[in-house]
Design a protein around this motif. Structure first.
Motif, mmCIF file in Angstrom:
data_model
loop_
_atom_site.group_PDB
_atom_site.id
_atom_site.type_symbol
_atom_site.label_atom_id
_atom_site.label_comp_id
_atom_site.label_asym_id
_atom_site.label_seq_id
_atom_site.Cartn_x
_atom_site.Cartn_y
_atom_site.Cartn_z
ATOM 1 N N VAL A 148 16.813 4.813 34.565
ATOM 2 C CA VAL A 148 16.973 5.136 35.973
ATOM 3 C C VAL A 148 16.451 3.981 36.813
ATOM 4 N N GLU A 149 16.798 3.980 38.071
ATOM 5 C CA GLU A 149 16.359 2.946 38.998
ATOM 6 C C GLU A 149 14.846 2.761 38.942
ATOM 7 N N ALA A 150 14.403 1.528 39.063
ATOM 8 C CA ALA A 150 12.979 1.232 38.934
ATOM 9 C C ALA A 150 12.089 1.771 40.061
ATOM 10 N N PRO A 151 12.528 1.746 41.336
ATOM 11 C CA PRO A 151 11.571 2.114 42.385
ATOM 12 C C PRO A 151 11.059 3.544 42.232
ATOM 13 N N VAL A 152 9.814 3.736 42.593
ATOM 14 C CA VAL A 152 9.232 5.073 42.570
ATOM 15 C C VAL A 152 9.712 5.800 43.830
ATOM 16 N N PRO A 153 10.300 6.977 43.695
ATOM 17 C CA PRO A 153 10.854 7.681 44.855
ATOM 18 C C PRO A 153 9.776 8.332 45.716
ATOM 19 N N MET A 154 10.154 8.743 46.907
ATOM 20 C CA MET A 154 9.232 9.407 47.833
ATOM 21 C C MET A 154 9.042 10.855 47.384
ATOM 22 N N ARG A 155 8.448 10.993 46.214
ATOM 23 C CA ARG A 155 8.276 12.322 45.631
ATOM 24 C C ARG A 155 6.908 12.391 44.961
ATOM 25 N N ALA A 156 6.613 13.545 44.396
ATOM 26 C CA ALA A 156 5.366 13.679 43.649
ATOM 27 C C ALA A 156 5.612 13.277 42.199
ATOM 28 N N GLN A 187 0.850 13.885 57.278
ATOM 29 C CA GLN A 187 1.409 14.215 58.597
ATOM 30 C C GLN A 187 1.154 13.044 59.548
ATOM 31 N N THR A 188 0.039 12.369 59.328
ATOM 32 C CA THR A 188 -0.328 11.264 60.218
ATOM 33 C C THR A 188 0.363 9.957 59.832
ATOM 34 N N ILE A 189 0.275 9.609 58.536
ATOM 35 C CA ILE A 189 0.802 8.286 58.144
ATOM 36 C C ILE A 189 2.230 8.351 57.619
ATOM 37 N N GLY A 190 2.767 9.570 57.467
ATOM 38 C CA GLY A 190 4.109 9.714 56.913
ATOM 39 C C GLY A 190 4.041 9.891 55.419
ATOM 40 N N PRO A 191 5.156 10.339 54.817
ATOM 41 C CA PRO A 191 5.147 10.629 53.381
ATOM 42 C C PRO A 191 4.963 9.372 52.527
ATOM 43 N N VAL A 192 4.232 9.517 51.430
ATOM 44 C CA VAL A 192 3.941 8.415 50.501
ATOM 45 C C VAL A 192 4.051 8.991 49.084
ATOM 46 N N PRO A 193 4.666 8.271 48.123
ATOM 47 C CA PRO A 193 4.719 8.778 46.741
ATOM 48 C C PRO A 193 3.330 9.202 46.281
ATOM 49 N N THR A 194 3.244 10.413 45.740
ATOM 50 C CA THR A 194 1.938 11.015 45.460
ATOM 51 C C THR A 194 1.812 11.422 44.000
ATOM 52 N N LEU A 195 0.684 11.060 43.397
ATOM 53 C CA LEU A 195 0.479 11.362 41.978
ATOM 54 C C LEU A 195 -0.544 12.477 41.784
ATOM 55 N N ILE A 196 -0.205 13.415 40.899
ATOM 56 C CA ILE A 196 -1.171 14.399 40.432
ATOM 57 C C ILE A 196 -1.792 13.818 39.162
ATOM 58 N N GLU A 197 -3.101 13.535 39.243
ATOM 59 C CA GLU A 197 -3.806 12.913 38.116
ATOM 60 C C GLU A 197 -4.576 13.939 37.318
ATOM 61 N N ARG A 198 -4.574 13.783 36.018
ATOM 62 C CA ARG A 198 -5.418 14.629 35.179
ATOM 63 C C ARG A 198 -5.790 13.830 33.935
ATOM 64 N N GLN A 244 6.438 19.619 48.287
ATOM 65 C CA GLN A 244 6.761 20.388 49.493
ATOM 66 C C GLN A 244 6.062 19.796 50.718
ATOM 67 N N ALA A 245 4.816 19.387 50.512
ATOM 68 C CA ALA A 245 4.073 18.778 51.621
ATOM 69 C C ALA A 245 4.737 17.467 52.052
ATOM 70 N N TYR A 297 7.723 13.623 60.415
ATOM 71 C CA TYR A 297 7.579 12.210 60.707
ATOM 72 C C TYR A 297 8.847 11.653 61.342
ATOM 73 N N GLU A 298 10.003 12.104 60.805
ATOM 74 C CA GLU A 298 11.273 11.624 61.353
ATOM 75 C C GLU A 298 11.421 12.042 62.813
#
Lengths: 294, 88, 259
Positions: free
Chosen positions: A11-19, A251-262, A281-282, A290-291
């Motif tokens: 799949v495409e290399a870039p990390v999407p705006m998702r979790a 909400q302040t800085i806009g969406p950013v790819p987010t990781l759940i770490e464990r 969802q967040a 943001y849009e």
């Protein structure tokens, strides 16, 4: 590894705006067999620096289906000793082979003698440490031929002679080196709580355009002779306070790819997937808002 | 053993091995790596978590008191018996 | 204020030391009365997390001596042999020798051999992948010239020998709750570890086969390796050995004769 594997479509290399979710060995099979709906995975490259065998085999296979982020724990950016060229070479090899969407490292050091601590140790925030960190980030970025993200650490002690606030040190290191930031909201919460820092002030010092990734994880609380200490053990679900900070933050800085770490008490994959869904969802909500706002 | 005899034994052993029916499955080489065959997945050892915190787990003096240091063996080594042990 | 390099060296030394951190280091820390406890977090991380890596490398040793003894040994090992590599993949290479140096363990003389086996297992796990020796490659050589060729063992191959039944001890401890009793008098063992595909294979072989493989690994021709094996073990059956192992992934290539 067989060449056939490397030439597989991916799949495409870039990390999407998702979790995304930390990829743990316990979950390799689940991920391959059930192909869960996760935006991307993140691994520590140091666990894939063997010369062959199952870890690299699994990562190749999973990389075919998901974007990847490499989150290094071994370059020791804040060390008084030079960056290890051999380690950097091994990291470069993994970057070339797996084409990660992001590469990140911690604002910390782990190497102060001729041996390695394999821990993320705290820095004294002074001008000479800043120069050193910037020089080491420059070196890493030059070898990797790409921008990296620097993560704010969880710390448990402070040095008497620190001259600047952690957030200012972090932002200045990124600005001078051209690196981005990996904002670990749990680490901000843990460190602010441990040192009595102002969370609002910390977060408001972080420029939105520098943040390329967010980390979320759980922590524990221990009692000290006086007060408590929060420990970034990555061993439980993200706590409510951190979720709340996270939601406010995007909400302040806009969406950013987010990781759940464990990293410890690894649960069934579905549990991590559940947390990733909440983060997703967040992100969607923040994206819509943001849009409109922009 | 003389060279001629060795040569004959080796040649015969290899010829025999070649004549045996090839094994199937993973033996066919690295090209045949089905999705079921990535092997045991050992957990990665490097990570970025905190350990036991302020507890005495790592700063325990129990293991470092020089002469007072004693090991209490409580494992399956009890299942290993034999004369060599008695001799020690 | 100490220089950055002195501060980091001081910090590292204190991580390794079991006692209270030096006043020199404590003087560098911001202290509200909890600085020693706060520093302890880092020392615990260093000792325990690296000890966890050691426990992961040596699960059989841990089972043999029990969790408590293992943790105690691990703490000591981490302090005396801190990691020398940027990754923890192969941390613990000197643990077998370390076990031999512990007086309390002299009653368990097989322990270090079992540890060597476990270390070799993980080395094989992370070893380079390789193509396996194919029939076509062997079939293309005239049978009478074989003796002068060598055989390249798979890069993951390790040969471990023990005066004790190390293989049986290891095998009996691969599953929880094994009640097998093993006699140390049951003799030496020769162990071959190799990872032809993605599964590490551990097996006991005869002395002849063991020496044969060791000599091949050292670069000997088939002829020289075979002669050496026969000198120590006249029962070594090359035909049977090749029938099982020539094409099972033990080898990855033929090595041309030296000219």
């Amino acid at each position: 590894m067989g060449e056939a594997e490397i030439s597989q479509p991916r799949v495409e290399a870039p990390v999407p705006m998702r979790a995304g979710v930390s990829l743990k060995a316990q979950h390799y099979r689940t991920v391959i067999d059930r192909h869960p709906d996760v935006g991307w995975f993140e691994v520590h490259p140091e666990n894939y620096m063997g010369r062959g065998g199952p870890p690299l085999g699994y990562l190749e296979r999973i990389r075919r289906d998901y974007p990847l982020s490499l989150h290094s724990v071994g370059t020791s950016l804040g060390s008084h000793l030079p960056v290890d060229r051999e380690h950097l070479g091994a990291l470069k090899e993994l970057v070339d082979r797996f084409e990660p969407g992001m590469v990140s490292e911690h604002l910390s050091w782990s190497h102060g003698r001729e041996w390695y601590t394999h821990d993320l140790l705290p820095l004294r925030y002074t001008e000479d440490a800043l120069n050193l960190v910037v020089a080491h980030i420059d070196q890493v970025q030059e070898v990797l031929q790409r921008k990296i993200l620097i993560e704010n650490p969880s710390t448990y002690l402070q040095f008497r002679d620190s001259e600047m606030k952690e957030q200012d040190f972090l932002v200045e290191a990124a600005r001078r080196s051209g690196a981005g930031l990996l904002l670990d909201i749990n680490n901000v919460y843990v460190s602010c709580s441990n040192h009595g820092w102002d969370i609002e002030a910390y977060l408001s010092a972080i420029p939105a355009q520098l943040v390329g990734e967010i980390h979320l994880a759980g922590h524990t609380v221990q009692t000290l002779r006086k007060g408590t200490l929060r420990l970034d053990d990555h061993g439980s679900a993200v706590c409510d306070e951190v979720w709340s900070l996270y939601k406010d933050c995007i909400q302040t800085i806009g969406p950013v790819p987010t990781l759940i770490e464990r990293d410890s008490n690894i649960p069934e994959f579905t549990e991590l997937l559940g947390e990733a869904t909440v983060a997703g969802q967040a992100l969607t909500a923040a994206g819509e808002k943001y849009e409109v706002a922009v | 053993m003389n060279k001629t005899a060795t040569k004959a034994i080796v040649a015969s052993a290899i010829t025999t091995a070649l004549a045996l029916a090839p094994l199937t499955g993973v033996q066919a080489g690295s090209g045949d790596k089905s999705e079921k065959c990535y092997g045991v997945a050992k957990a990665g050892k490097n990570d970025c978590k905190a350990g036991p915190g302020t507890s005495c787990a790592g700063s325990s003096t129990v293991d470092a008191q020089g002469n007072a240091w004693m090991l209490v063996l409580k494992g399956t080594c009890e299942k290993i018996v034999g004369g060599s042990l008695a001799a020690k | 204020m100490k220089s950055l390099s002195d501060l980091q060296r001081e910090f590292c030394d204190a991580l390794r030391a079991p006692g209270a951190p030096s006043p020199v280091l404590m003087d560098e820390l911001l202290d509200d009365g909890t600085a020693p406890e706060r520093f302890n977090v880092y020392r615990n991380n260093f000792v325990v997390l690296n000890g966890d890596a050691l426990a992961d490398m040596y699960p059989t040793i841990r089972r043999l001596i029990g969790d408590e003894a293992f943790r105690s040994l691990a703490n000591r090992y981490v302090r005396t042999h801190p990691p020398e590599s940027r990754t923890l993949l192969l941390y613990g290479d000197r643990f077998p020798g370390f076990l031999e140096s512990i007086p309390e363990l002299s009653r368990l003389p097989y322990l270090s051999d079992v540890a060597r086996l476990e270390f070799a297992w993980t080395c094989a796990y992370h070893a380079p992948d390789a193509q396996l020796l194919g029939r076509d490659e062997v079939a293309s050589i005239a049978a009478e010239t074989f003796t002068r060729f060598g055989l390249e063992p798979h890069p993951s191959m390790h040969c471990i020998s023990s005066d004790y039944p190390a293989y049986r001890i290891w095998a009996a401890n691969q599953e929880e709750g094994s009640e097998e009793t093993i006699s140390l008098d049951s003799g030496p063992s020769h162990i071959l570890i190799v990872r032809p595909g993605m599964e590490v294979e551990t097996r006991e072989v005869g002395e002849g086969a063991f020496l044969f493989l060791q000599r091949l690994q050292a670069g000997d021709s088939i002829e020289d390796a075979f002669d050496m094996a026969m000198q120590s073990d006249s029962a070594f059956d090359l035909a049977e050995f090749f029938a099982h192992h020539l094409f099972d992934g033990t080898f990855c290539a033929l090595r041309k004769p030296r000219t």
